[in-house]
Design a protein around this motif. Structure first.
Motif, short mmCIF file in Angstrom:
data_model
loop_
_atom_site.label_atom_id
_atom_site.label_comp_id
_atom_site.label_asym_id
_atom_site.label_seq_id
_atom_site.Cartn_x
_atom_site.Cartn_y
_atom_site.Cartn_z
N GLY A 175 -34.31 -17.33 9.28
CA GLY A 175 -35.31 -17.13 10.31
C GLY A 175 -36.63 -17.77 9.94
N GLY A 211 -32.93 -9.55 15.74
CA GLY A 211 -33.00 -10.79 14.98
C GLY A 211 -34.16 -10.83 13.99
N CYS A 244 -38.00 -14.04 11.89
CA CYS A 244 -37.44 -13.89 13.22
C CYS A 244 -36.59 -15.12 13.53
CB CYS A 244 -38.58 -13.74 14.22
SG CYS A 244 -38.04 -13.36 15.88
N ASP A 245 -35.56 -14.96 14.34
CA ASP A 245 -34.75 -16.14 14.66
C ASP A 245 -35.57 -17.14 15.46
OD1 ASP A 245 -34.49 -15.51 17.48
OD2 ASP A 245 -32.92 -14.09 16.95
N SER A 246 -35.18 -18.38 15.37
CA SER A 246 -36.00 -19.48 15.90
C SER A 246 -36.20 -19.40 17.42
CB SER A 246 -35.39 -20.83 15.53
OG SER A 246 -34.07 -20.92 16.04
N ARG A 247 -35.28 -18.81 18.15
CA ARG A 247 -35.41 -18.74 19.62
C ARG A 247 -36.55 -17.84 20.07
NH1 ARG A 247 -29.61 -16.64 20.40
NH2 ARG A 247 -30.45 -15.63 18.57
N THR A 248 -36.86 -16.81 19.28
CA THR A 248 -37.88 -15.85 19.72
C THR A 248 -39.08 -15.78 18.77
OG1 THR A 248 -36.62 -14.11 18.60
CG2 THR A 248 -36.21 -14.39 20.96
N GLU A 300 -41.75 -17.70 18.37
CA GLU A 300 -43.07 -17.93 18.97
C GLU A 300 -43.55 -16.69 19.72
OE1 GLU A 300 -46.49 -19.58 19.17
OE2 GLU A 300 -44.84 -20.58 18.15
N GLN A 301 -42.66 -16.04 20.45
CA GLN A 301 -43.01 -14.82 21.16
C GLN A 301 -43.42 -13.73 20.16
OE1 GLN A 301 -39.76 -13.03 23.30
NE2 GLN A 301 -41.05 -11.42 24.19
#
Length: 158
Positions: free
Chosen positions: A12, A40, A139-143, A145-146
């Motif tokens: 992550g 995640g 955190c996993d790369s998809r989330t 930034e959030q």
């Protein structure tokens, strides 16, 4: 026969770094409160160190007392087990009490013998724990930034 699974390193992107585990836990709790998918998220402790905090001086009296205290529990358990196999007219309370007394006596003796065997080395009591200098929240790369945006809001709150 199946092979045991080997530990995997965390994956992550870092979204926050904290000085204590409580701060990292608070960050993840905040993410959860904000309905963020925390499945995640990983907390990773880095720069591990063993910390031993000295709690007092070890003396013959303390060694005997500690041995007696652990012996009481063992004697209580033995007495309890003996009551399961005793005759119906046997006073179970007396057996349990006698077990605790004998356990305390033997525990105190073993505590004293163990302390005497150290020859004066390590004449103190302590508590040890492994702590990290830093706790990163990944955190996993998809989330990621959030998560960073949400944690920025948390840091503005103080």
């Amino acid at each position: 026969m199946s092979q045991p699974t080997l530990p995997l390193p965390p994956t992550g992107l870092p979204v926050g770094s904290y000085g204590t585990y409580a701060e990292a836990q608070r960050a993840v709790d905040f993410l959860s409160d904000e309905k963020f998918p925390v499945e995640g998220v990983t907390i990773v402790g880095s720069d591990l160190q063993m910390v031993e905090r000295v709690t007092g001086r070890l003396t013959y009296g303390r060694a005997a007392a500690a041995g007696a205290a652990s012996g009481i529990w063992f004697g209580f358990l033995v007495g309890l087990l003996l009551t399961l196999f005793a005759d119906a007219d046997t006073n179970g309370f007396a057996v349990i009490l006698l077990g605790a007394v004998w356990g305390a006596l033997f525990g105190a003796v073993f505590g004293l013998v163990g302390y005497a065997a150290t020859g004066g080395r390590r004449d103190f009591t302590s508590l040890s724990q492994i702590v990290a200098r830093r706790y990163d929240v990944l955190c996993d790369s998809r989330t990621a930034e959030q998560a960073r945006e949400l944690l920025a809001r948390l840091s503005l709150r103080g």
